[in-house]
Design an enzyme around this catalytic site. Sequence first.
Site, short mmCIF file in Angstrom:
data_model
loop_
_atom_site.label_atom_id
_atom_site.label_comp_id
_atom_site.label_asym_id
_atom_site.label_seq_id
_atom_site.Cartn_x
_atom_site.Cartn_y
_atom_site.Cartn_z
N ASP A 26 -35.25 -52.97 18.80
CA ASP A 26 -35.73 -54.30 18.43
C ASP A 26 -34.80 -54.97 17.42
O ASP A 26 -34.14 -54.29 16.64
CB ASP A 26 -37.15 -54.17 17.84
CG ASP A 26 -37.91 -55.50 17.86
OD1 ASP A 26 -37.43 -56.46 18.50
OD2 ASP A 26 -38.98 -55.57 17.21
N ASN A 74 -42.73 -59.08 27.74
CA ASN A 74 -41.51 -59.89 27.53
C ASN A 74 -41.34 -61.01 28.56
O ASN A 74 -40.52 -61.91 28.37
CB ASN A 74 -40.25 -59.00 27.48
CG ASN A 74 -40.13 -58.18 26.22
OD1 ASN A 74 -39.60 -57.07 26.23
ND2 ASN A 74 -40.59 -58.72 25.08
C1 IPE Z 1 -40.70 -54.52 22.05
O1 IPE Z 1 -40.10 -55.51 21.28
C2 IPE Z 1 -40.11 -54.51 23.41
C3 IPE Z 1 -38.72 -54.09 23.51
C4 IPE Z 1 -37.98 -53.64 22.54
C5 IPE Z 1 -38.15 -54.16 24.82
P1 IPE Z 1 -40.73 -56.97 21.15
O2 IPE Z 1 -39.82 -57.72 20.25
O3 IPE Z 1 -41.00 -57.53 22.48
O4 IPE Z 1 -42.12 -56.65 20.47
P2 IPE Z 1 -43.04 -57.53 19.51
O5 IPE Z 1 -43.22 -58.85 20.20
O6 IPE Z 1 -42.32 -57.67 18.22
O7 IPE Z 1 -44.29 -56.74 19.38
C1 IPE Z 2 -35.28 -56.54 21.36
O1 IPE Z 2 -34.85 -57.58 20.57
C2 IPE Z 2 -34.89 -56.70 22.81
C3 IPE Z 2 -35.99 -57.08 23.70
C4 IPE Z 2 -37.25 -57.17 23.37
C5 IPE Z 2 -35.63 -57.34 25.07
P1 IPE Z 2 -35.66 -58.92 20.41
O2 IPE Z 2 -35.20 -59.87 21.45
O3 IPE Z 2 -37.12 -58.65 20.40
O4 IPE Z 2 -35.18 -59.40 19.00
P2 IPE Z 2 -36.04 -60.06 17.84
O5 IPE Z 2 -37.22 -59.16 17.61
O6 IPE Z 2 -36.47 -61.39 18.35
O7 IPE Z 2 -35.14 -60.12 16.68
MG MG Z 3 -38.44 -58.22 18.97
#
Ligand code: IPE
Ligand code: IPE
Ligand code: MG
Length: 247
Positions: A26, A74
Amino acid sequence: MLFGKRKREAVIDYENLPQHIGVIMDGNGRWAKKRGLPRSAGHKAGADSLKKIVTACNNMGIKYITVYAFSTENWSRPKEEVDYLMNLLLGYLRDAENTLAGENVVIRTIGSRTELSEEIQQQIIKTEEFTKNNTGIVMNIALNYGAREELTSAMRSLAEDAAAGRITPEQVTPEQISARLYTAGQPDPDLLIRTSGEIRLSNFMLWQLAYSEMYFTDRLWPDFSVKDREAAIIEYQRRNRRFGGVG
Ligand code: IPE
Ligand code: IPE
Ligand code: MG
């Protein structure tokens, strides 16, 4: 004595490695934002970070790694970002045939495939086939993965077997449930790592993480280095895993 005063640097105990590591990768978006870049640049950097970590875990002798790449939630992101991520994952799977496969990595995906494009579904089959006889680390890429979806389909398959008289209610056991998950046959993660400072599971491996050690770090995923991964393993090795006993 000067010598006695020197603090010994903690080192990894190779006899006590986690067999299986789960990773919630993340912070890609925030990494990009900090640099004034589009979120896509963060995802690209995140994919590079992933390659490095898998190689390092493989070299170290870790047997399984499961990485959260795209959750069932997502899809709610802007279409442009979803398209970018899908393309990146497609490229990653294609590329893996040349790079990670050469490193003896077994590549699998976990999650529901039917919502993915035909092109990605075909590539998954191809990459899995191409790497299935490798003997190194097993890398599960969680792609359109959600633990509630996974558990729901396991329950549904049990209900179907019960309705057809193939299984009795008494035969529904934790082992039966585990055997119907995407990770059937694999050990549960010993260690879960989540980057970016968020302290939640976000629908990741709810069943399998029942007794995993949790490691949360503020580091953003694209910045997560091989050194950071070592620090996580050292912290894991300091934990006293009791599994409900007295240790
Ligand atoms: C969890 O991260 C999913 C992945 C890393 C693929 P998100 O960024 O989607 O999760 P939330 O929204 O912070 O819970
Ligand atoms: C994790 O990074 C990757 C996916 C969830 C696909 P994020 O895209 O959630 O990055 P932040 O949390 O917005 O920084
Ligand atoms: Mg994220």
